[in-house]
Design an enzyme around this catalytic site. Structure first.
Site, short mmCIF file in Angstrom:
data_model
loop_
_atom_site.label_atom_id
_atom_site.label_comp_id
_atom_site.label_asym_id
_atom_site.label_seq_id
_atom_site.Cartn_x
_atom_site.Cartn_y
_atom_site.Cartn_z
N VAL A 13 -9.83 2.02 17.12
CA VAL A 13 -10.22 0.98 16.18
C VAL A 13 -9.63 -0.36 16.62
O VAL A 13 -8.42 -0.49 16.85
CB VAL A 13 -9.74 1.32 14.76
CG1 VAL A 13 -9.86 0.11 13.84
CG2 VAL A 13 -10.54 2.48 14.20
N ASP A 43 0.83 -1.19 0.00
CA ASP A 43 0.00 0.00 0.00
C ASP A 43 0.87 1.25 0.00
O ASP A 43 1.95 1.26 -0.59
CB ASP A 43 -0.90 -0.04 1.24
CG ASP A 43 -2.28 0.53 0.98
OD1 ASP A 43 -2.38 1.76 0.86
OD2 ASP A 43 -3.25 -0.24 0.93
N VAL A 47 -6.07 -14.59 -6.75
CA VAL A 47 -6.40 -13.58 -5.75
C VAL A 47 -7.86 -13.76 -5.30
O VAL A 47 -8.76 -13.89 -6.13
CB VAL A 47 -6.19 -12.16 -6.31
CG1 VAL A 47 -6.59 -11.10 -5.30
CG2 VAL A 47 -4.73 -11.97 -6.73
N ASP A 104 -3.50 3.26 17.88
CA ASP A 104 -4.21 1.99 17.74
C ASP A 104 -3.35 0.90 17.13
O ASP A 104 -3.81 -0.24 16.99
CB ASP A 104 -5.45 2.18 16.87
CG ASP A 104 -6.52 3.01 17.56
OD1 ASP A 104 -6.38 3.29 18.76
OD2 ASP A 104 -7.51 3.37 16.88
N HIS A 162 -3.73 5.71 3.23
CA HIS A 162 -4.55 4.54 2.92
C HIS A 162 -4.04 3.29 3.63
O HIS A 162 -4.82 2.50 4.17
CB HIS A 162 -4.59 4.33 1.42
CG HIS A 162 -5.45 3.19 0.98
ND1 HIS A 162 -5.00 1.90 0.90
CD2 HIS A 162 -6.74 3.15 0.62
CE1 HIS A 162 -5.97 1.11 0.49
NE2 HIS A 162 -7.05 1.84 0.32
N ASN A 193 -14.12 -0.10 -7.63
CA ASN A 193 -15.20 0.82 -7.27
C ASN A 193 -15.87 1.47 -8.47
O ASN A 193 -16.43 2.55 -8.35
CB ASN A 193 -14.67 1.93 -6.37
CG ASN A 193 -14.34 1.43 -5.00
OD1 ASN A 193 -14.68 0.31 -4.65
ND2 ASN A 193 -13.66 2.24 -4.22
N SER A 198 -11.90 -1.54 -0.66
CA SER A 198 -10.68 -1.75 0.12
C SER A 198 -10.99 -2.12 1.56
O SER A 198 -10.36 -2.99 2.13
CB SER A 198 -9.79 -0.50 0.10
OG SER A 198 -9.12 -0.39 -1.12
N GLY A 206 -6.69 -7.75 -8.58
CA GLY A 206 -7.87 -8.47 -8.10
C GLY A 206 -8.45 -9.44 -9.09
O GLY A 206 -9.08 -10.43 -8.70
#
Length: 370
Positions: A117, A64, A202, A73, A98, A185, A249, A197
């Protein structure tokens, strides 16, 4: 930042220009009751699942934008990782936020008791790998992660197909790594096939909303294997802030956390068996059986951890081939879903598709198809 797999594009900036819709900005930790907004914990029965497994000892590589491991967190959750272009540890640098969001959804540990979180697999370790905007370097990142102990790799972005990328995906799958990606998306804006993807090795994840309906933005087609919550997902952002995002994501991060729970609970399972457990226990929605919107179905986290052991899956994955083009089809739920939103962390728009914030039908249908 968007929790989303973005439109296939040449790099982060192209994808950002194609998808960015500002939905808000990061807020200080003290003003954001993140734990209270993790609405998907109840339907996924996360609390019950974490009594069975918390992901101990499993390394999840987040390929990423980097991860801010100093976030309150993520204390103790982040490994040094790698910046593959410079061939050095990536440190705590996150170029757009991200990756920090993805890390928190997967393995966030919260803070101060019940604040912050909490990830799906809070005792897993995050291995940040950057960057994720070039087919060659993504391939190198996948190889580095597989060679350095990653048991799950999250690929929550969209980049062009490429020989080096296909080869790296194939090698990682053969090395017994669970690969989790996003469907994308652009389901309501072209529905373009996205890589990595779309590769059959995957586990490709789409997004559903709070009503368990496939969101309009979530790409559909034969490459979709599983769906998970991907709407209004809270996540950490750099500098101890939080964001809330919508997109595939976030859904992929949840599934990656689920894979980590399974790998910790059943360490002898192969990657193919982990995928089979996830898909074989999924809740069938939409058309009966596998369909191009829900894939094998919607993630059932508790069932994936407690179901009887399925039959052994094929131990050697097939060679990667480009998937067939996604056919046009009428939306599964014409009035459901939410347009893809983009996270803005610390004033910077984040592209979840490029890098946010993770049934036996899958293993067989995807691989026989392509």
């Amino acid at each position: 930042m968007t929790l989303a797999g973005g439109r296939t594009a040449q790099g982060l900036l192209a994808g950002l220009a194609a998808l960015a819709v500002v939905s808000g900005s990061a807020v200080p930790a003290s003003a954001d009751p993140a734990r209270d907004r993790q609405w998907f914990f109840a339907p996924l029965k996360v609390e019950q699942a974490q009594k069975i497994s918390k992901g101990d000892g499993v390394v999840v590589a987040v390929l990423d934008s980097g991860v801010d491991g100093t976030h309150q967190d993520l204390g103790g959750a982040v490994l040094p990782g790698r910046q593959v272009v410079q061939n050095k540890p990536v440190g705590d640098l996150d170029t757009n936020g991200h990756g920090t969001g993805m890390a928190g959804i997967i393995a966030g540990r919260g803070h101060g008791g019940d604040d912050g979180v909490l990830g799906i697999a809070p005792r897993a370790k995050i291995m940040p790998i950057a960057p994720a905007n070039d087919t060659f370097f993504v391939g190198q990142g996948i190889r580095w992660a597989a060679d350095h102990g990653a048991k799950v790799i999250v690929l929550a972005f969209g980049i062009p197909d490429g020989e080096s990328l296909r080869a790296a995906v194939s090698e990682a799958a053969a090395a017994d790594v669970v690969l989790v990606g996003t469907s994308g998306n652009s389901g309501d804006k072209g529905n373009e096939v996205e890589f990595p993807g779309a590769y059959p090795q995957v586990l490709t994840v789409g997004a559903v909303d709070r009503a368990n309906k496939v969101a309009k933005f979530s790409n559909h087609g034969p490459q979709v294997d599983l769906v998970a919550p991907g709407v209004d997902i809270p996540a950490p952002a750099p500098d101890d802030k939080y964001v809330t995002g919508t997109g595939t994501s976030g859904a992929a991060a949840i599934v990656a956390g689920a894979a980590a729970l399974i790998r910790a609970k059943y360490p002898d399972l192969s990657a193919a068996d982990v995928v089979q457990r996830l898909t074989a226990t999924a809740i069938d929605r939409g058309d009966k059986g596998r369909d191009d919107y829900y894939g094998a179905g919607q993630l059932d986290l508790l069932a994936a951890l407690t179901a009887p052991q399925p039959g052994a899956a094929a131990s050697t994955p097939p060679a990667v081939e480009a998937p067939v083009a996604v056919p046009e089809a009428a939306p599964a739920d014409e009035d459901s879903g939410i347009p893809p939103l983009v996270f803005v962390a610390a004033g910077v728009v984040l592209l979840l598709g490029a890098v946010g914030v993770g049934i036996a039908v899958f293993a067989r249908s995807r691989r026989t198809a392509g």
